[in-house]
Design a protein around this motif. Sequence first.
Motif, mmCIF file in Angstrom:
data_model
loop_
_atom_site.group_PDB
_atom_site.id
_atom_site.type_symbol
_atom_site.label_atom_id
_atom_site.label_comp_id
_atom_site.label_asym_id
_atom_site.label_seq_id
_atom_site.Cartn_x
_atom_site.Cartn_y
_atom_site.Cartn_z
ATOM 1 N N GLN A 164 47.600 38.816 35.164
ATOM 2 C CA GLN A 164 46.774 39.606 36.190
ATOM 3 C C GLN A 164 45.321 38.134 36.970
ATOM 4 O OE1 GLN A 164 46.262 42.401 39.036
ATOM 5 N NE2 GLN A 164 48.301 41.782 38.168
ATOM 6 N N GLU A 165 44.495 37.836 35.395
ATOM 7 C CA GLU A 165 44.170 37.087 35.620
ATOM 8 C C GLU A 165 44.396 35.405 35.983
ATOM 9 O OE1 GLU A 165 41.319 34.497 32.034
ATOM 10 O OE2 GLU A 165 42.638 36.487 30.974
ATOM 11 N N LYS A 169 42.648 38.102 39.523
ATOM 12 C CA LYS A 169 42.298 39.682 39.284
ATOM 13 C C LYS A 169 41.718 40.323 38.351
ATOM 14 C CE LYS A 169 45.421 40.310 43.280
ATOM 15 N NZ LYS A 169 46.717 41.363 43.508
ATOM 16 N N LYS A 170 41.212 39.229 37.080
ATOM 17 C CA LYS A 170 40.631 39.478 36.288
ATOM 18 C C LYS A 170 39.822 40.955 35.513
ATOM 19 C CE LYS A 170 38.614 38.154 32.002
ATOM 20 N NZ LYS A 170 38.312 36.799 31.485
ATOM 21 N N GLN A 172 39.235 42.991 38.582
ATOM 22 C CA GLN A 172 40.048 44.600 39.155
ATOM 23 C C GLN A 172 40.811 44.725 37.926
ATOM 24 O OE1 GLN A 172 41.606 44.126 43.103
ATOM 25 N NE2 GLN A 172 43.868 44.421 42.402
ATOM 26 N N PHE A 173 41.427 44.095 37.174
ATOM 27 C CA PHE A 173 42.539 44.608 35.809
ATOM 28 C C PHE A 173 41.466 45.167 35.272
ATOM 29 C CE2 PHE A 173 44.404 44.411 32.201
ATOM 30 C CZ PHE A 173 45.376 45.304 32.482
ATOM 31 N N LEU A 197 34.927 48.478 43.524
ATOM 32 C CA LEU A 197 35.574 47.605 43.796
ATOM 33 C C LEU A 197 35.760 47.334 45.330
ATOM 34 C CD1 LEU A 197 39.048 48.476 42.283
ATOM 35 C CD2 LEU A 197 37.776 46.084 41.677
ATOM 36 N N SER A 207 47.550 49.648 44.385
ATOM 37 C CA SER A 207 46.881 48.570 43.321
ATOM 38 C C SER A 207 47.321 49.003 41.655
ATOM 39 C CB SER A 207 45.379 48.121 43.431
ATOM 40 O OG SER A 207 45.303 47.174 44.564
#
Length: 250
Positions: A164-165, A169-170, A172-173, A197, A207
Amino acid sequence: MAKTPPTHHGAFPVTRWSMVLALREGGDVGTGRLALDELCKIYWRPIYSYARFQGLSPADAEDMTQSFFSFVLEKALFTTADAALGKMRNYLLTAFSRHIKHWQRQASALKRGGGKEILSIEASQAEDELSIQPPDHRTPEMIYQRMCALRIIEATVEQLAQEQEAAGKKDQFQLLRPRLDPTLAGSGNDAELAARLGMTHDAVRQSISRLRKRFREIMRDLVAGTLAAPTDEMVQEELTALRNALVSRE
């Protein structure tokens, strides 16, 4: 950094465990060593926990665990490894039980670390996860199996976080992570997550669904990697065994 495992479509590639076993037959040393390092990182804390629940002090448990993995990393452990044993976690536990007996006989001659290459892992990480209290009647074997399950979950989350990073999307994760990891308490609600978000409620749910699917895929691949010759049925049996280890009590 761990790489994203390939999609299998019902067939498994050469696994980490089988690559390790191949070392005894002159297999690729670099690939086999990388696979062995990855497996040792998963099983270090379960092995340490087993030693602690055998009644050893933190210092002695660390000595024994480090000396065991020094032996493992020198691949001497696998020169006579029986591929028919199949499961890495069971093979290591059997080998470590023998190592304990040998270590206890030779304790006076051992020095911490032994001057050999060892994993750079702090024993305090494992110690913080343990609660060795008189009311805990679980056997050392049960603790070991539970720790194996927890480490598989942890490794799965770590790999998913890395993916994800890499996808940008770090942040968000980090907000969605409590909805994925069974070891984390609390789940929040979709409406609150959507507001934080800046996403729609449906987008958040989609998601979460995608991440949970990827979580299951990664865990399945990690488990398959600890088996010598995995099949879908064997992987499912191993997943069930690990799930049962999380809830088992004497």
